[in-house]
Design an enzyme around this catalytic site. Structure first.
Site, short mmCIF file in Angstrom:
data_model
loop_
_atom_site.label_atom_id
_atom_site.label_comp_id
_atom_site.label_asym_id
_atom_site.label_seq_id
_atom_site.Cartn_x
_atom_site.Cartn_y
_atom_site.Cartn_z
N ARG A 52 54.00 2.55 70.63
CA ARG A 52 53.64 3.09 71.97
C ARG A 52 54.52 4.26 72.39
NH1 ARG A 52 52.96 -2.36 73.48
NH2 ARG A 52 50.76 -2.92 73.35
N LYS A 100 52.12 19.77 73.09
CA LYS A 100 50.79 19.44 72.56
C LYS A 100 50.98 18.92 71.14
CE LYS A 100 47.64 22.55 75.00
NZ LYS A 100 46.70 23.68 74.85
N GLU A 116 50.46 35.61 67.54
CA GLU A 116 50.77 34.82 68.75
C GLU A 116 51.89 35.50 69.56
OE1 GLU A 116 48.85 32.33 69.59
OE2 GLU A 116 48.04 31.43 67.77
N LYS A 164 56.66 31.05 77.23
CA LYS A 164 55.85 29.82 77.12
C LYS A 164 56.43 28.73 78.02
CE LYS A 164 53.32 26.59 74.41
NZ LYS A 164 52.68 26.20 73.17
N GLU A 170 47.69 21.70 81.09
CA GLU A 170 46.58 22.65 81.04
C GLU A 170 45.50 22.36 82.07
OE1 GLU A 170 45.77 24.23 77.10
OE2 GLU A 170 43.75 24.71 77.70
N ARG A 197 47.82 27.26 82.01
CA ARG A 197 48.21 27.18 80.58
C ARG A 197 47.11 27.72 79.67
NH1 ARG A 197 51.54 22.34 77.45
NH2 ARG A 197 51.34 23.25 75.37
N ASN A 242 45.39 30.74 75.54
CA ASN A 242 44.24 30.82 74.63
C ASN A 242 43.71 32.24 74.52
OD1 ASN A 242 44.36 28.06 74.28
ND2 ASN A 242 43.01 27.65 76.03
N HIS A 275 41.73 33.53 71.57
CA HIS A 275 41.35 32.37 70.77
C HIS A 275 39.85 32.08 70.82
CE1 HIS A 275 45.63 31.90 70.56
NE2 HIS A 275 45.54 30.78 69.86
N HIS A 305 38.23 31.62 67.44
CA HIS A 305 37.59 30.39 66.94
C HIS A 305 36.21 30.69 66.36
CE1 HIS A 305 40.32 27.69 69.58
NE2 HIS A 305 40.75 27.71 68.34
N HIS A 324 44.66 31.34 61.04
CA HIS A 324 44.47 31.24 62.49
C HIS A 324 44.99 32.51 63.19
CE1 HIS A 324 44.23 29.47 66.44
NE2 HIS A 324 45.52 29.70 66.63
P1 NAD Z 1 51.62 25.45 58.49
O1 NAD Z 1 52.36 24.37 59.17
O2 NAD Z 1 50.50 25.05 57.59
O3 NAD Z 1 52.65 26.36 57.67
C1 NAD Z 1 52.17 27.43 56.89
C2 NAD Z 1 52.71 27.35 55.46
O4 NAD Z 1 54.09 27.74 55.46
C3 NAD Z 1 52.68 25.96 54.86
O5 NAD Z 1 52.32 26.05 53.51
C4 NAD Z 1 54.13 25.49 54.98
O6 NAD Z 1 54.48 24.50 54.05
C5 NAD Z 1 54.87 26.76 54.75
N1 NAD Z 1 56.20 26.85 55.33
C6 NAD Z 1 56.64 26.36 56.52
N2 NAD Z 1 57.87 26.81 56.78
C7 NAD Z 1 58.24 27.58 55.73
C8 NAD Z 1 59.40 28.35 55.42
N3 NAD Z 1 60.40 28.46 56.29
N4 NAD Z 1 59.44 29.01 54.25
C9 NAD Z 1 58.39 28.96 53.39
N5 NAD Z 1 57.25 28.28 53.62
C10 NAD Z 1 57.19 27.61 54.79
O7 NAD Z 1 51.00 26.48 59.53
P2 NAD Z 1 51.52 27.06 60.93
O8 NAD Z 1 50.90 28.38 61.06
O9 NAD Z 1 52.99 26.90 61.08
O10 NAD Z 1 50.85 26.05 61.99
C11 NAD Z 1 49.46 25.95 62.13
C12 NAD Z 1 49.16 24.67 62.89
O11 NAD Z 1 49.73 24.76 64.19
C13 NAD Z 1 47.66 24.43 63.11
O12 NAD Z 1 47.36 23.11 62.75
C14 NAD Z 1 47.47 24.64 64.60
O13 NAD Z 1 46.44 23.82 65.13
C15 NAD Z 1 48.81 24.23 65.14
N6 NAD Z 1 49.14 24.80 66.47
C16 NAD Z 1 49.57 23.94 67.42
C17 NAD Z 1 49.91 24.43 68.66
C18 NAD Z 1 50.44 23.48 69.71
O14 NAD Z 1 50.63 23.89 70.84
N7 NAD Z 1 50.76 22.25 69.34
C19 NAD Z 1 49.84 25.79 68.94
C20 NAD Z 1 49.40 26.66 67.94
C21 NAD Z 1 49.05 26.15 66.68
N1 GLY Z 2 49.14 26.96 72.01
C1 GLY Z 2 48.57 26.79 73.30
C2 GLY Z 2 49.32 25.83 74.17
O1 GLY Z 2 50.36 25.32 73.82
O2 GLY Z 2 48.87 25.57 75.24
#
Ligand code: NAD
Ligand code: GLY
Length: 367
Positions: free
Chosen positions: A125, A147, A189, A231, A241, A245, A249, A252, A256, A269
């Site tokens: 939990r 998030k 971003e 942020k 949001e 917030r 987007n 986006h 998307h 992305h």
């Molecule tokens: P990712 O986590 O897939 O990382 C990209 C690649 O880089 C992966 O292969 C990873 O293993 C590699 N990697 C990570 N750190 C590294 C480093 N220092 N050196 C070498 N390789 C490295 O992708 P991302 O772009 O970091 O994240 C995308 C995800 O984030 C999506 O799932 C998206 O939905 C999510 N997201 C969440 C929020 C939120 O607010 N929670 C906001 C934006 C995106």
């Molecule tokens: N990445 C959008 C948010 O955190 O709201």
């Protein structure tokens, strides 16, 4: 000379937390976590790619500060941000004897961060967790704001929870091992924050674009700090949001649609968001919120950051359908975040999405 580490606070009452930003802060992560919590049992979630570079220094620093650390490795890739991987993380945490007196730590990009945060939100939990983001996208966006979640076969990020971390520790030196494509995707971003929330920051990006593109560490530290500052201000005003917030987007909605039409195969992305921001800026001109000089400044910056600009060649009908499948559509109308010039924004409801798309696609040669 390298910048010293810097600390910001996300002020959310009892859920407030520090964001520590610097080069080589992984080496002192044990000290930083000791300062925010008395917990000494950690389930550290990462993947093999990140572990190869950073697991050892993180475990060494934590162990030296008295933490007992159990690493949990998950497969690398967006397709593993799934219920199956989540179940594997729960199993590994139970097997390691993690109880309500323990915490999770996410070491990696947004995939590891989102999934680990959701595991922490739901395990027994809810237990605390720490974000140690190692991609640019994770350092400037996903690790901050609480998030968390996983994907569902019906779509991305459909299962999740708000769960703020205990702390975020962002080591900008980890960005030096990122692939060029992942690094540039994160820059989309970064540009987003300047376009809709801070003109001065946008100008800073323009003036330092080449240093940033070359991953000069001081410049990287400055952009991560500024993005987290912006942020944090947004999240402090609208944690869940309810309204504001949604400005995050920006770019986006079209992004998307591009990801959907290309079946997530052609663009990352960040690349899709770059294309989406250009369309949002063009739409802003069509709606009288800015002029073409703004589109020009945006496209020049994105070009230096090696990001794509143009809509991939689908028909106006296909874009219309993809936009309408967005979860933000209400009774056929779509609310866009549009920049007003640079540095401010408005939410604009478009009732006739089809006509808007026709015009945007028809005028595409202005990009
Ligand atoms: P990712 O986590 O897939 O990382 C990209 C690649 O880089 C992966 O292969 C990873 O293993 C590699 N990697 C990570 N750190 C590294 C480093 N220092 N050196 C070498 N390789 C490295 O992708 P991302 O772009 O970091 O994240 C995308 C995800 O984030 C999506 O799932 C998206 O939905 C999510 N997201 C969440 C929020 C939120 O607010 N929670 C906001 C934006 C995106
Ligand atoms: N990445 C959008 C948010 O955190 O709201």
């Amino acid at each position: 000379m390298m910048n010293a580490e810097q600390v910001l606070t996300v002020s959310l009452g009892e859920r407030s937390y520090p964001i520590v930003i610097g080069a080589q802060v992984l080496a002192t992560i044990g000290k930083h976590l000791s300062e925010v919590s008395a917990i000494r049992t950690v389930a550290l979630v990462t993947n093999a790619t990140v572990a190869a570079f950073y697991l050892k220094p993180v475990v060494e620093s934590l162990t030296a500060s008295g933490f007992a650390v159990q690493p949990i490795l998950i497969p690398d890739g967006e397709e593993f941000k799934s219920a199956e991987t989540l179940a594997m993380v729960y199993d590994a945490a139970f097997a390691a004897g993690l109880d309500r007196g323990g915490m999770f730590l996410a070491l990696g990009g947004g995939v590891v961060g989102d999934l680990t945060g959701y595991a922490a939100a739901t395990f027994l939990r809810g237990v605390p967790f720490v974000q140690v983001p190692t991609t640019l996208l994770a350092q400037v966006d996903s690790s901050v704001g609480g998030k968390t979640g996983i994907n569902h076969p019906r779509g991305k990020n459909l299962i999740g929870a708000f769960h703020q971390p205990l702390a975020v520790v962002a080591d900008v030196a980890t960005l030096l091992t990122l692939s060029d494509r992942d690094f540039c995707s994160g820059l989309a971003e970064v540009v987003k924050y300047g376009m809709v929330l801070d003109e001065k920051f946008f100008s800073f990006l323009e003036q330092n674009a080449h240093l940033i593109r070359q991953r000069q560490l001081d410049a990287l530290q400055q952009i991560v700090l500024e993005c987290c500052r912006i942020k944090a201000l947004v999240v402090e005003k609208d944690e869940r949001e309810g309204g504001l917030r949604a400005v995050l987007n920006y770019g986006h909605t079209f992004g998307h649609a591009v990801e959907t039409l290309t079946k997530y195969q052609q663009f990352t992305h960040g690349e899709a968001v770059a294309i989406g921001m250009v369309q949002a800026a063009r739409l802003a001109v069509m709606q009288g919120h800015g002029d073409l000089a703004v589109v020009d400044r945006l496209t020049r910056l994105l070009q230096i950051f090696d990001l794509p600009l143009a809509l991939p060649p689908f028909s106006a009908d296909e874009y219309d359908r993809a936009l309408r499948s967005d979860k933000k559509v209400r009774e056929g109308a779509l609310t866009f975040v549009l920049n007003q010039g640079i540095g401010t924004f408005s939410f604009v409801k478009i009732n006739d999405v089809a006509a808007m798309v026709q015009q945007l696609v028809k005028n595409h040669e202005i990009v």
